[in-house]
Motif scaffolding. Structure first.
Motif, PDB file in Angstrom:
ATOM      1  N   ARG A  52       0.818  -1.218   0.000  1.00 13.77           N
ATOM      2  CA  ARG A  52       0.000   0.000   0.000  1.00 13.77           C
ATOM      3  C   ARG A  52       0.853   1.269   0.000  1.00 13.77           C
ATOM      4  N   PHE A  53       1.966   1.247   0.720  1.00  9.74           N
ATOM      5  CA  PHE A  53       2.690   2.493   0.951  1.00  9.74           C
ATOM      6  C   PHE A  53       4.000   2.665   0.193  1.00  9.74           C
ATOM      7  N   LEU A  54       4.605   1.592  -0.288  1.00  9.95           N
ATOM      8  CA  LEU A  54       5.826   1.762  -1.075  1.00  9.95           C
ATOM      9  C   LEU A  54       5.450   2.278  -2.459  1.00  9.95           C
ATOM     10  N   PRO A  55       6.317   3.078  -3.067  1.00  9.16           N
ATOM     11  CA  PRO A  55       5.975   3.681  -4.361  1.00  9.16           C
ATOM     12  C   PRO A  55       6.124   2.717  -5.551  1.00  9.16           C
ATOM     13  N   TYR A  56       6.185   1.424  -5.272  1.00  7.30           N
ATOM     14  CA  TYR A  56       6.291   0.399  -6.302  1.00  7.30           C
ATOM     15  C   TYR A  56       5.639  -0.873  -5.750  1.00  7.30           C
ATOM     16  N   GLU A  57       5.455  -1.854  -6.581  1.00  8.17           N
ATOM     17  CA  GLU A  57       4.855  -3.125  -6.149  1.00  8.17           C
ATOM     18  C   GLU A  57       5.963  -4.053  -5.646  1.00  8.17           C
ATOM     19  N   PRO A  58       6.045  -4.264  -4.323  1.00  5.89           N
ATOM     20  CA  PRO A  58       7.111  -5.094  -3.788  1.00  5.89           C
ATOM     21  C   PRO A  58       6.856  -6.598  -3.897  1.00  5.89           C
ATOM     22  N   LEU A  59       5.612  -7.007  -4.076  1.00  7.94           N
ATOM     23  CA  LEU A  59       5.302  -8.435  -4.141  1.00  7.94           C
ATOM     24  C   LEU A  59       5.613  -8.965  -5.539  1.00  7.94           C
ATOM     25  N   VAL A  60       6.620  -9.814  -5.609  1.00  8.29           N
ATOM     26  CA  VAL A  60       7.028 -10.398  -6.875  1.00  8.29           C
ATOM     27  C   VAL A  60       6.265 -11.691  -7.136  1.00  8.29           C
ATOM     28  N   GLU A  61       6.107 -12.495  -6.100  1.00  6.05           N
ATOM     29  CA  GLU A  61       5.443 -13.792  -6.235  1.00  6.05           C
ATOM     30  C   GLU A  61       4.905 -14.209  -4.875  1.00  6.05           C
ATOM     31  N   ARG A  62       3.815 -14.939  -4.915  1.00  6.39           N
ATOM     32  CA  ARG A  62       3.247 -15.534  -3.706  1.00  6.39           C
ATOM     33  C   ARG A  62       3.157 -17.030  -3.984  1.00  6.39           C
ATOM     34  N   THR A  63       3.844 -17.832  -3.162  1.00  8.67           N
ATOM     35  CA  THR A  63       3.777 -19.278  -3.301  1.00  8.67           C
ATOM     36  C   THR A  63       2.935 -19.822  -2.149  1.00  8.67           C
ATOM     37  N   ALA A  64       2.769 -21.125  -2.113  1.00  8.80           N
ATOM     38  CA  ALA A  64       2.010 -21.732  -1.029  1.00  8.80           C
ATOM     39  C   ALA A  64       2.669 -21.488   0.319  1.00  8.80           C
ATOM     40  N   ASP A  65       3.999 -21.353   0.331  1.00 12.22           N
ATOM     41  CA  ASP A  65       4.756 -21.210   1.573  1.00 12.22           C
ATOM     42  C   ASP A  65       5.263 -19.811   1.872  1.00 12.22           C
ATOM     43  N   ALA A  66       5.350 -18.947   0.862  1.00 16.23           N
ATOM     44  CA  ALA A  66       6.089 -17.702   1.088  1.00 16.23           C
ATOM     45  C   ALA A  66       5.634 -16.557   0.202  1.00 16.23           C
ATOM     46  N   TYR A  67       5.969 -15.362   0.685  1.00 15.51           N
ATOM     47  CA  TYR A  67       5.912 -14.154  -0.124  1.00 15.51           C
ATOM     48  C   TYR A  67       7.332 -13.897  -0.604  1.00 15.51           C
ATOM     49  N   LEU A  69       9.497 -10.957  -2.104  1.00 18.33           N
ATOM     50  CA  LEU A  69       9.378  -9.509  -2.188  1.00 18.33           C
ATOM     51  C   LEU A  69      10.657  -8.867  -2.709  1.00 18.33           C
ATOM     52  N   ALA A  70      10.491  -7.742  -3.368  1.00 20.16           N
ATOM     53  CA  ALA A  70      11.602  -6.890  -3.772  1.00 20.16           C
ATOM     54  C   ALA A  70      11.515  -5.644  -2.890  1.00 20.16           C
ATOM     55  N   VAL A  71      12.528  -5.460  -2.048  1.00 20.22           N
ATOM     56  CA  VAL A  71      12.488  -4.344  -1.097  1.00 20.22           C
ATOM     57  C   VAL A  71      13.719  -3.459  -1.248  1.00 20.22           C
ATOM     58  N   GLU A  72      13.574  -2.242  -0.804  1.00 19.04           N
ATOM     59  CA  GLU A  72      14.693  -1.306  -0.821  1.00 19.04           C
ATOM     60  C   GLU A  72      15.720  -1.725   0.221  1.00 19.04           C
ATOM     61  N   SER A  73      16.981  -1.449  -0.038  1.00 15.05           N
ATOM     62  CA  SER A  73      18.052  -1.814   0.898  1.00 15.05           C
ATOM     63  C   SER A  73      17.827  -1.250   2.287  1.00 15.05           C
ATOM     64  N   SER A  74      17.187  -0.095   2.364  1.00 14.12           N
ATOM     65  CA  SER A  74      16.943   0.536   3.664  1.00 14.12           C
ATOM     66  C   SER A  74      16.067  -0.342   4.562  1.00 14.12           C
ATOM     67  N   ILE A  75      15.195  -1.138   3.972  1.00  8.50           N
ATOM     68  CA  ILE A  75      14.350  -2.029   4.766  1.00  8.50           C
ATOM     69  C   ILE A  75      15.211  -3.094   5.427  1.00  8.50           C
ATOM     70  N   TRP A  76      16.139  -3.654   4.675  1.00 11.88           N
ATOM     71  CA  TRP A  76      17.065  -4.631   5.256  1.00 11.88           C
ATOM     72  C   TRP A  76      17.942  -3.981   6.324  1.00 11.88           C
TER      73      TRP A  76
END
Length: 120
Positions: A52-67, A69-76
């Motif tokens: 909702r709040f990042l200026p891009y779509e961070p969800l690359v794929e959703r599998t049965a077990d996991a999300y 995501l592509a996130v900015e380095s600052s999040i890490w």
């Protein structure tokens, strides 16, 4: 639910060896990262918030077990600080997440971003 389910053991072993860490320690740090994300505010809620709040779509794929995501380095960086991770531990964790995400989906999805895999 085991937070390590989305990760292939060979990738954890490889990242630990490359970083000079014990694989048990790296697994513990991976669990710490997941548990922290799960409590603030929860995995599903965190992913929804980022979408909702990042200026891009961070969800690359959703599998049965996991999300995946592509996130900015600052999040890490923020996770690393909140968990008091050493630079070596943070690099190793990021390496596992990156290798696992790229094993599941096309790596170009992460151009300019860092991969993050969160257990659903």
């Amino acid at each position: 639910m085991d937070p390590l389910t989305p990760f292939d053991d060979d990738l954890i072993e490889q990242a630990a060896a490359e970083a000079g860490l014990d694989a048990v320690t790296l697994r513990e740090r991976l669990v710490d990262h997941h548990d922290h994300a799960a409590t603030t505010p929860g995995i599903d809620e965190l992913v929804m918030e980022w979408r909702r709040f990042l200026p891009y779509e961070p969800l690359v794929e959703r599998t049965a077990d996991a999300y995946l995501l592509a996130v900015e380095s600052s999040i890490w960086t923020e996770f690393g600080q909140q968990l008091s991770l050493s630079d070596t531990e943070l690099r190793a964790i990021k390496s596992v997440h990156d290798a696992q995400a790229r094993r599941v989906v096309d790596g170009s999805n992460f151009d300019g971003y860092d991969a993050m895999v969160l257990r659903r």
